[in-house]
Each structure stands twice: as C-alpha cells, then as structure tokens.
Design a protein around this motif. Structure first.
Motif, PDB file in Angstrom:
ATOM      1  N   GLY A   1     -13.424  78.706  22.069  1.00 12.05           N
ATOM      2  CA  GLY A   1     -13.106  77.304  21.867  1.00 12.05           C
ATOM      3  C   GLY A   1     -14.255  76.371  22.203  1.00 12.05           C
ATOM      4  O   GLY A   1     -14.274  75.221  21.763  1.00 12.05           O
ATOM      5  N   GLN A   2     -15.220  76.857  22.964  1.00 12.02           N
ATOM      6  CA  GLN A   2     -16.383  76.039  23.315  1.00 12.02           C
ATOM      7  C   GLN A   2     -17.418  76.005  22.194  1.00 12.02           C
ATOM      8  O   GLN A   2     -18.333  75.178  22.232  1.00 12.02           O
ATOM      9  CB  GLN A   2     -17.034  76.581  24.587  1.00 12.02           C
ATOM     10  N   TYR A   3     -17.323  76.922  21.251  1.00 15.29           N
ATOM     11  CA  TYR A   3     -18.292  77.045  20.166  1.00 15.29           C
ATOM     12  C   TYR A   3     -17.545  77.051  18.841  1.00 15.29           C
ATOM     13  O   TYR A   3     -16.394  77.457  18.773  1.00 15.29           O
ATOM     14  CB  TYR A   3     -19.083  78.352  20.292  1.00 15.29           C
ATOM     15  N   ALA A   4     -18.211  76.664  17.796  1.00 12.11           N
ATOM     16  CA  ALA A   4     -17.581  76.734  16.481  1.00 12.11           C
ATOM     17  C   ALA A   4     -17.477  78.192  16.032  1.00 12.11           C
ATOM     18  O   ALA A   4     -16.461  78.608  15.474  1.00 12.11           O
ATOM     19  CB  ALA A   4     -18.373  75.920  15.467  1.00 12.11           C
ATOM     20  N   PHE A   5     -18.519  78.971  16.301  1.00  9.40           N
ATOM     21  CA  PHE A   5     -18.576  80.371  15.883  1.00  9.40           C
ATOM     22  C   PHE A   5     -19.285  81.197  16.948  1.00  9.40           C
ATOM     23  O   PHE A   5     -20.146  80.695  17.651  1.00  9.40           O
ATOM     24  CB  PHE A   5     -19.362  80.519  14.568  1.00  9.40           C
ATOM     25  N   LEU A   6     -18.916  82.474  17.028  1.00  5.45           N
ATOM     26  CA  LEU A   6     -19.619  83.449  17.845  1.00  5.45           C
ATOM     27  C   LEU A   6     -19.936  84.648  16.964  1.00  5.45           C
ATOM     28  O   LEU A   6     -19.253  84.893  15.964  1.00  5.45           O
ATOM     29  CB  LEU A   6     -18.765  83.894  19.035  1.00  5.45           C
ATOM     30  N   PRO A   7     -20.944  85.436  17.326  1.00  2.00           N
ATOM     31  CA  PRO A   7     -21.310  86.589  16.503  1.00  2.00           C
ATOM     32  C   PRO A   7     -20.315  87.735  16.627  1.00  2.00           C
ATOM     33  O   PRO A   7     -19.712  87.950  17.674  1.00  2.00           O
ATOM     34  CB  PRO A   7     -22.675  86.998  17.058  1.00  2.00           C
ATOM     35  N   VAL A   8     -20.154  88.461  15.550  1.00  2.00           N
ATOM     36  CA  VAL A   8     -19.382  89.698  15.537  1.00  2.00           C
ATOM     37  C   VAL A   8     -20.142  90.665  14.632  1.00  2.00           C
ATOM     38  O   VAL A   8     -20.826  90.244  13.697  1.00  2.00           O
ATOM     39  CB  VAL A   8     -17.915  89.486  15.049  1.00  2.00           C
TER      40      VAL A   8
ATOM     41  N   PRO B   1     -22.783  85.868   8.512  1.00  2.00           N
ATOM     42  CA  PRO B   1     -23.523  86.044   9.761  1.00  2.00           C
ATOM     43  C   PRO B   1     -24.069  84.717  10.262  1.00  2.00           C
ATOM     44  O   PRO B   1     -24.263  83.775   9.490  1.00  2.00           O
ATOM     45  CB  PRO B   1     -24.661  86.994   9.376  1.00  2.00           C
ATOM     46  N   LEU B   2     -24.299  84.644  11.553  1.00  2.00           N
ATOM     47  CA  LEU B   2     -24.862  83.430  12.136  1.00  2.00           C
ATOM     48  C   LEU B   2     -26.350  83.366  11.807  1.00  2.00           C
ATOM     49  O   LEU B   2     -27.118  84.262  12.174  1.00  2.00           O
ATOM     50  CB  LEU B   2     -24.657  83.414  13.651  1.00  2.00           C
ATOM     51  N   ALA B   3     -26.765  82.335  11.119  1.00  2.00           N
ATOM     52  CA  ALA B   3     -28.166  82.164  10.727  1.00  2.00           C
ATOM     53  C   ALA B   3     -29.043  82.036  11.969  1.00  2.00           C
ATOM     54  O   ALA B   3     -28.720  81.306  12.895  1.00  2.00           O
ATOM     55  CB  ALA B   3     -28.314  80.929   9.849  1.00  2.00           C
ATOM     56  N   GLY B   4     -30.106  82.798  11.988  1.00  2.25           N
ATOM     57  CA  GLY B   4     -31.057  82.717  13.078  1.00  2.25           C
ATOM     58  C   GLY B   4     -30.665  83.468  14.336  1.00  2.25           C
ATOM     59  O   GLY B   4     -31.411  83.492  15.302  1.00  2.25           O
ATOM     60  N   TYR B   5     -29.503  84.106  14.350  1.00  3.75           N
ATOM     61  CA  TYR B   5     -29.062  84.848  15.534  1.00  3.75           C
ATOM     62  C   TYR B   5     -29.714  86.233  15.520  1.00  3.75           C
ATOM     63  O   TYR B   5     -29.516  87.013  14.595  1.00  3.75           O
ATOM     64  CB  TYR B   5     -27.541  84.967  15.568  1.00  3.75           C
TER      65      TYR B   5
ATOM     66  N   SER C   1     -19.456  86.597  11.795  1.00  3.98           N
ATOM     67  CA  SER C   1     -19.111  85.581  12.789  1.00  3.98           C
ATOM     68  C   SER C   1     -17.606  85.568  12.994  1.00  3.98           C
ATOM     69  O   SER C   1     -16.849  86.049  12.159  1.00  3.98           O
ATOM     70  CB  SER C   1     -19.603  84.204  12.338  1.00  3.98           C
ATOM     71  N   MET C   2     -17.208  85.015  14.112  1.00  5.41           N
ATOM     72  CA  MET C   2     -15.787  84.862  14.403  1.00  5.41           C
ATOM     73  C   MET C   2     -15.532  83.420  14.804  1.00  5.41           C
ATOM     74  O   MET C   2     -16.432  82.722  15.276  1.00  5.41           O
ATOM     75  CB  MET C   2     -15.336  85.824  15.497  1.00  5.41           C
ATOM     76  N   ALA C   3     -14.301  82.997  14.594  1.00  6.40           N
ATOM     77  CA  ALA C   3     -13.906  81.630  14.920  1.00  6.40           C
ATOM     78  C   ALA C   3     -12.426  81.621  15.258  1.00  6.40           C
ATOM     79  O   ALA C   3     -11.683  82.548  14.918  1.00  6.40           O
ATOM     80  CB  ALA C   3     -14.183  80.699  13.746  1.00  6.40           C
ATOM     81  N   LEU C   4     -12.001  80.560  15.921  1.00  7.35           N
ATOM     82  CA  LEU C   4     -10.580  80.363  16.154  1.00  7.35           C
ATOM     83  C   LEU C   4      -9.898  80.043  14.832  1.00  7.35           C
ATOM     84  O   LEU C   4     -10.456  79.339  13.990  1.00  7.35           O
ATOM     85  CB  LEU C   4     -10.343  79.189  17.104  1.00  7.35           C
ATOM     86  N   THR C   5      -8.707  80.533  14.657  1.00  6.08           N
ATOM     87  CA  THR C   5      -7.893  80.123  13.526  1.00  6.08           C
ATOM     88  C   THR C   5      -7.203  78.809  13.897  1.00  6.08           C
ATOM     89  O   THR C   5      -7.292  78.357  15.048  1.00  6.08           O
ATOM     90  CB  THR C   5      -6.810  81.165  13.215  1.00  6.08           C
ATOM     91  N   GLN C   6      -6.503  78.230  12.966  1.00  9.36           N
ATOM     92  CA  GLN C   6      -5.747  77.013  13.272  1.00  9.36           C
ATOM     93  C   GLN C   6      -4.738  77.307  14.383  1.00  9.36           C
ATOM     94  O   GLN C   6      -4.568  76.513  15.306  1.00  9.36           O
ATOM     95  CB  GLN C   6      -5.031  76.491  12.033  1.00  9.36           C
TER      96      GLN C   6
END
Length: 116
Positions: A32-39, A79-83, A94-99
C-alpha cells in the motif's frame, strides 16, 4: 471462469468475512505504500517470487494466498522499468493492490487495526 457465491469457505477471499494473518497484513501495508512492487518467477514454474524479500522463495505462499483472496494482482507482462533486482528470474513482472485490497487497507485504517 465461474462466478463465486462466497459460500465455499475455502479461500475466504470472496465471502463477507476475510481472515488475514499478521504477515498478510504487513505485506498489504507494504504494498500500500507503493504503486507497484516487483514479482518474478522461473520459466515453467507458476510460483511467484518477491525478489526483495530476505528469502524470496518463502514469500511465494504469501503472494499466492493474497492473490487467491483477490487482494493483489500479479502481472508478468509489466516488469518495473529500471529495476535491476530481478536477478536470476527470467520472468519479470510487477504486483499491485487490487481494488479490494485497497478497500481492505482503508477499512483496517478506519477500524484502527494495529499489529499484534
């Protein structure tokens, strides 16, 4: 894909009651602190890996449970660009929270859910 009636009790992902472990709550808050995290994952293996974890393979079950509960989405096409931390994993995403995941976080904050 069929519709879920919410009465199976198997995943607690669609029923009116949602049970979360402390590690699940902690990870949802982190996400929740980030828009996306790597997976990431290996070729021919559907097991998700969070490369930033101390033991990335140990996070796999947690990620699968959160995805099954409909709280996070895992997308291997974005994928997260530049990661640079994907390391040895050929499938990058990448992963993210769903609604629903966002709503759960907001509800926990509203209700004052704290750590154990």
């Amino acid at each position: 894909m069929g519709t879920c009636s919410g009465h199976c009790g198997a995943c607690s992902g669609c029923a009116r009651e949602l049970v979360l472990s402390q590690p699940e709550i902690d990870f949802l808050r982190r996400l929740g602190q980030y828009a996306f995290l790597p997976v990431a994952r290996q070729l021919g293996d559907l097991t998700p890996v969070y490369p930033e974890a101390d033991a990335p393979e140990n996070m796999s079950l947690l990620l699968q449970v959160l995805e099954k509960k409909g709280l996070i989405s895992l997308d291997y096409d974005k994928p997260l660009a530049g990661y640079a931390g994907y390391g040895k994993y050929p499938l990058k995403g990448s992963m993210a929270l769903t609604q629903r995941g966002q709503q759960v976080l907001e509800l926990m904050e509203y209700q004052g859910v704290t750590e154990n």
